[in-house]
Design an enzyme around this catalytic site. Structure first.
Site, short mmCIF file in Angstrom:
data_model
loop_
_atom_site.label_atom_id
_atom_site.label_comp_id
_atom_site.label_asym_id
_atom_site.label_seq_id
_atom_site.Cartn_x
_atom_site.Cartn_y
_atom_site.Cartn_z
CB CYS A 153 36.18 41.61 31.24
SG CYS A 153 37.73 42.49 31.50
CB SER A 154 38.09 39.14 27.32
OG SER A 154 36.83 38.65 26.93
#
Length: 259
Positions: A153-154
């Site tokens: 994800c981030s």
């Protein structure tokens, strides 16, 4: 689990899930299953290592807001799949937009609200329709798609953190070891700290109000497992009735990933 250090310093939360022992005494194979933070930031210096890992699937768990703003650097020959696990239009899903609006940021995250937000995130990761569909897709791709595989994800800590916890639990790794792997993300948040501090400054929120969103905590992960018990009665029921994963898929995952 072995300590593989920082495989990619420019993506510090990139790491191999191999090396974990299961309850049955088997071992998660090295070099097949990687977890990471965002992969737009892989540096020219790290590129040979990144390209040399043999990655054949890249699974991006970010929302379209994040994917559009910072597209991944996809390894040569790898399949790319956007597999969302979060409602992209839910409150707080678009951090940049939310924190760019000081009034909205204060309403959502000040005075302890960030901590409450994080607990709710973990409940949603095991209950929302998007999450159930997305994590089923992740497991099926790990079980049946080309490997090696990386998912991210981030920050590589929450959405990816639950994905790793799910996969390791399905493989039979003890809960204590799953939590230890999950908490390792706290040592690897240099990139997250940089951009979250920038967002904090722009929003006018004190760092202490934002900080609960920048680290993982055992009680965040415990919230996910507890919510599973509340909704499904057991982890096994969550797998069958929530994720709707077949026994064949779980067996394929184990055959592929365990030595």
């Amino acid at each position: 689990m072995k300590n593989d250090g920082f495989l990619l310093p420019s993506a510090p939360n990139f790491r191999d899930l191999g090396g974990h022992r299961t309850k049955e005494g088997r071992t998660v194979r090295d070099g097949l299953l990687f977890r990471s933070d965002a992969l737009h930031s892989v540096s020219e210096q790290d590129l040979p290592t990144y390209q040399g890992l043999g990655i054949r699937q890249l699974i991006d768990l970010r929302t379209h807001h994040e994917r559009d703003r910072l597209p991944d650097l996809v390894p040569e020959g790898a399949e790319y799949a956007a597999v969302g696990v979060q409602n992209a239009e839910a409150a707080g899903a678009n951090f940049v937009e939310t924190l760019a609006d000081p009034e909205r940021a204060r309403a959502m995250f000040s005075d302890g609200a960030a901590e409450r937000f994080m607990f709710n995130v973990y409940r949603e990761l095991v209950s929302d329709a998007e999450a159930l569909e997305g994590y089923r897709d992740l497991v099926e791709r790990a079980a049946k798609g080309p490997t090696s595989l990386v998912f991210h994800c981030s920050a590589g800590k929450d959405r990816t953190g639950w994905g790793a916890a799910l996969l390791l639990t399905l493989l039979g790794v003890e809960r204590e070891a799953v939590t230890e792997d999950y908490l390792t993300s706290n040592e690897r948040q240099a990139n997250t700290d940089f951009w979250m501090r920038e967002l904090s400054r722009h929003s006018g929120l004190p760092w202490e109000d934002v900080q609960p969103m920048t680290r993982v905590r055992a009680d965040y992960l415990d919230t996910a497992y507890t919510h599973i018990e509340e909704l499904y009665g057991s982890f096994d029921n969550y797998v069958v009735n929530g994720l709707k994963l077949s026994g064949g898929t779980i067996e394929s995952l184990k055959q592929r990933m365990l030595a």
